[in-house]
Every structure is written in C-alpha cells, then in structure tokens.
Scaffold this motif. Sequence first.
Motif, mmCIF file in Angstrom:
data_model
loop_
_atom_site.group_PDB
_atom_site.id
_atom_site.type_symbol
_atom_site.label_atom_id
_atom_site.label_comp_id
_atom_site.label_asym_id
_atom_site.label_seq_id
_atom_site.Cartn_x
_atom_site.Cartn_y
_atom_site.Cartn_z
ATOM 1 N N ASP A 79 0.852 -1.185 0.000
ATOM 2 C CA ASP A 79 0.000 0.000 0.000
ATOM 3 C C ASP A 79 0.888 1.236 0.000
ATOM 4 O OD1 ASP A 79 -1.921 1.938 0.401
ATOM 5 O OD2 ASP A 79 -2.852 0.941 2.120
ATOM 6 N N LEU A 80 0.679 2.136 -0.938
ATOM 7 C CA LEU A 80 1.452 3.376 -0.990
ATOM 8 C C LEU A 80 0.947 4.417 0.014
ATOM 9 C CD1 LEU A 80 1.957 3.846 -4.844
ATOM 10 C CD2 LEU A 80 3.525 2.839 -3.181
ATOM 11 N N HIS A 81 -0.260 4.228 0.518
ATOM 12 C CA HIS A 81 -0.876 5.100 1.535
ATOM 13 C C HIS A 81 -1.105 6.533 1.074
ATOM 14 C CE1 HIS A 81 -0.782 2.073 4.684
ATOM 15 N NE2 HIS A 81 0.444 1.766 4.301
ATOM 16 N N LEU A 82 -1.123 6.792 -0.227
ATOM 17 C CA LEU A 82 -1.385 8.150 -0.695
ATOM 18 C C LEU A 82 -2.777 8.617 -0.286
ATOM 19 C CD1 LEU A 82 0.100 8.238 -4.315
ATOM 20 C CD2 LEU A 82 1.094 9.137 -2.215
ATOM 21 N N SER A 83 -3.740 7.733 -0.361
ATOM 22 C CA SER A 83 -5.111 8.139 -0.041
ATOM 23 C C SER A 83 -5.294 8.423 1.438
ATOM 24 C CB SER A 83 -6.109 7.076 -0.502
ATOM 25 O OG SER A 83 -5.929 5.889 0.241
ATOM 26 N N ASP A 84 -4.377 7.940 2.279
ATOM 27 C CA ASP A 84 -4.462 8.209 3.721
ATOM 28 C C ASP A 84 -4.403 9.708 4.006
ATOM 29 O OD1 ASP A 84 -4.253 5.470 3.775
ATOM 30 O OD2 ASP A 84 -2.434 5.408 4.988
ATOM 31 N N PHE A 85 -3.814 10.462 3.100
ATOM 32 C CA PHE A 85 -3.606 11.887 3.310
ATOM 33 C C PHE A 85 -4.572 12.742 2.491
ATOM 34 C CE2 PHE A 85 0.351 9.556 3.882
ATOM 35 C CZ PHE A 85 0.598 9.855 5.214
ATOM 36 N N MET A 86 -5.615 12.094 1.976
ATOM 37 C CA MET A 86 -6.588 12.809 1.154
ATOM 38 C C MET A 86 -7.921 12.862 1.863
ATOM 39 S SD MET A 86 -5.841 11.207 -2.571
ATOM 40 C CE MET A 86 -4.263 11.417 -3.338
ATOM 41 N N ILE A 87 -8.675 13.884 1.537
ATOM 42 C CA ILE A 87 -10.035 13.976 2.057
ATOM 43 C C ILE A 87 -10.982 13.351 1.038
ATOM 44 C CG2 ILE A 87 -9.576 16.040 3.441
ATOM 45 C CD1 ILE A 87 -10.969 17.672 1.201
ATOM 46 N N ASP A 88 -12.155 12.965 1.496
ATOM 47 C CA ASP A 88 -13.155 12.428 0.585
ATOM 48 C C ASP A 88 -13.570 13.507 -0.403
ATOM 49 O OD1 ASP A 88 -13.338 9.830 1.572
ATOM 50 O OD2 ASP A 88 -14.771 10.410 3.113
ATOM 51 N N VAL A 89 -13.713 13.107 -1.643
ATOM 52 C CA VAL A 89 -14.140 14.009 -2.703
ATOM 53 C C VAL A 89 -15.531 13.567 -3.144
ATOM 54 C CG1 VAL A 89 -13.665 14.784 -5.071
ATOM 55 C CG2 VAL A 89 -11.763 14.355 -3.490
ATOM 56 N N ARG A 140 -5.359 -3.844 -4.360
ATOM 57 C CA ARG A 140 -4.701 -3.835 -5.673
ATOM 58 C C ARG A 140 -5.240 -2.687 -6.533
ATOM 59 N NH1 ARG A 140 -2.138 -7.506 -6.578
ATOM 60 N NH2 ARG A 140 -3.322 -9.221 -5.723
ATOM 61 N N HIS A 141 -6.562 -2.490 -6.515
ATOM 62 C CA HIS A 141 -7.159 -1.365 -7.262
ATOM 63 C C HIS A 141 -6.626 -0.041 -6.735
ATOM 64 C CE1 HIS A 141 -11.085 -3.729 -8.226
ATOM 65 N NE2 HIS A 141 -10.071 -4.139 -8.939
ATOM 66 N N LYS A 142 -6.626 0.088 -5.409
ATOM 67 C CA LYS A 142 -6.147 1.316 -4.775
ATOM 68 C C LYS A 142 -4.690 1.566 -5.161
ATOM 69 C CE LYS A 142 -5.449 3.235 -0.145
ATOM 70 N NZ LYS A 142 -4.034 3.038 0.108
ATOM 71 N N ARG A 143 -3.881 0.534 -5.141
ATOM 72 C CA ARG A 143 -2.462 0.669 -5.490
ATOM 73 C C ARG A 143 -2.309 1.145 -6.933
ATOM 74 N NH1 ARG A 143 3.029 -0.815 -4.047
ATOM 75 N NH2 ARG A 143 4.133 -0.238 -5.935
ATOM 76 N N ARG A 144 -3.084 0.563 -7.837
ATOM 77 C CA ARG A 144 -3.014 0.970 -9.248
ATOM 78 C C ARG A 144 -3.385 2.450 -9.392
ATOM 79 N NH1 ARG A 144 -6.718 1.142 -13.372
ATOM 80 N NH2 ARG A 144 -8.263 0.105 -12.088
ATOM 81 N N LEU A 145 -4.439 2.865 -8.701
ATOM 82 C CA LEU A 145 -4.851 4.266 -8.751
ATOM 83 C C LEU A 145 -3.800 5.182 -8.129
ATOM 84 C CD1 LEU A 145 -8.585 3.743 -7.787
ATOM 85 C CD2 LEU A 145 -7.726 4.512 -10.026
ATOM 86 N N GLU A 146 -3.193 4.729 -7.047
ATOM 87 C CA GLU A 146 -2.145 5.523 -6.409
ATOM 88 C C GLU A 146 -0.928 5.668 -7.317
ATOM 89 O OE1 GLU A 146 -2.883 5.049 -1.640
ATOM 90 O OE2 GLU A 146 -1.709 3.490 -2.623
ATOM 91 N N GLU A 147 -0.604 4.623 -8.049
ATOM 92 C CA GLU A 147 0.516 4.702 -8.986
ATOM 93 C C GLU A 147 0.212 5.695 -10.103
ATOM 94 O OE1 GLU A 147 1.070 0.596 -10.048
ATOM 95 O OE2 GLU A 147 2.431 0.247 -8.361
#
Length: 157
Positions: A79-89, A140-147
Amino acid sequence: MTEVSCRSMHDVVAFAISREEKARDFYRDCANSATNKGIKEFFREMAEEESRHRQLLADLDLSAEKPFSDLDEHGNVRDLHLSDFMIDVRFSPDIGYQEALAMAMKKEEKAHAFYEAWKGRCASEKSEKLFSFLAEEELRHKRRLEEIYDSEILQEG
C-alpha cells in the motif's frame, strides 16, 4: 448498511456480489453524469473492474471442495498510503481528473478496510479466504490508482 450473514457461503458471496454491484453502479452513474470525455472513460473503466469482480464471485462453484482454488494468489500488495492523506471528494459532473482519482482511491481504501474487518467475523475458513481475497483485490485497485496519481499528478507538479 446491510450486514453480512455468515449462515452460509452462499450468503457471504451474495453479499459480496451486492457490494460489487453497488460499486459498479456508482461508477456507471459517474460515467453517465461526467461532462469530460476522459473522465467518463475513467469511470467506465472503474465500473468494468467492479463488473469483473462481480462475475468472478458469481462464477464460484461453492459446491466444490476448494471453491476458491481458482482465485489468484497474488501475495501481499504494498500500500502506498497516498489516499491516507486525502479527504473524501464528492462527485460532480465537472469533476477533474485529480479529484476523480482521489475519489476512487478513497472508495477502494474503504472497500479494502471493510473486507479486512470482515475476515475474522465469520467462523469459516472459506469465508475468511474469500474476504482476504476481496480485501487484497480492493488494495490492488487502490495501489493501481495511487501509482497513476503518483506518476500523472504528483510527478507532473
């Protein structure tokens, strides 16, 4: 929110199918409402991914001794954890690419957390394996989107 019934694997799979259908329908609605052609295509691709998951679940032979032997064993996804630092859109028809990616990452993050939480709640090894698989697929989906976000948004800036 509908709760998972652990009475049978049919109940667990039906519940998982229902969640995949809701995710697919959400992305289809976004694709239908988006004004930008590229954003429409992005959401169509997300809906297709959810449809593939739904079909995978629908095709499981629960009467088989090992009904999940056909499920891919991918190993751990980092997990790259990029979404951990984002707010819901929230979706809007004129949503931009960066916001669409962030929204999708957060949805996948929540789906992963949901399936992770359910892994130990049903008393069967089969249900735990199914929830583990689903959690990993969402990750896996989240990781692809984070990449994609990293290469197309963060690296561009």
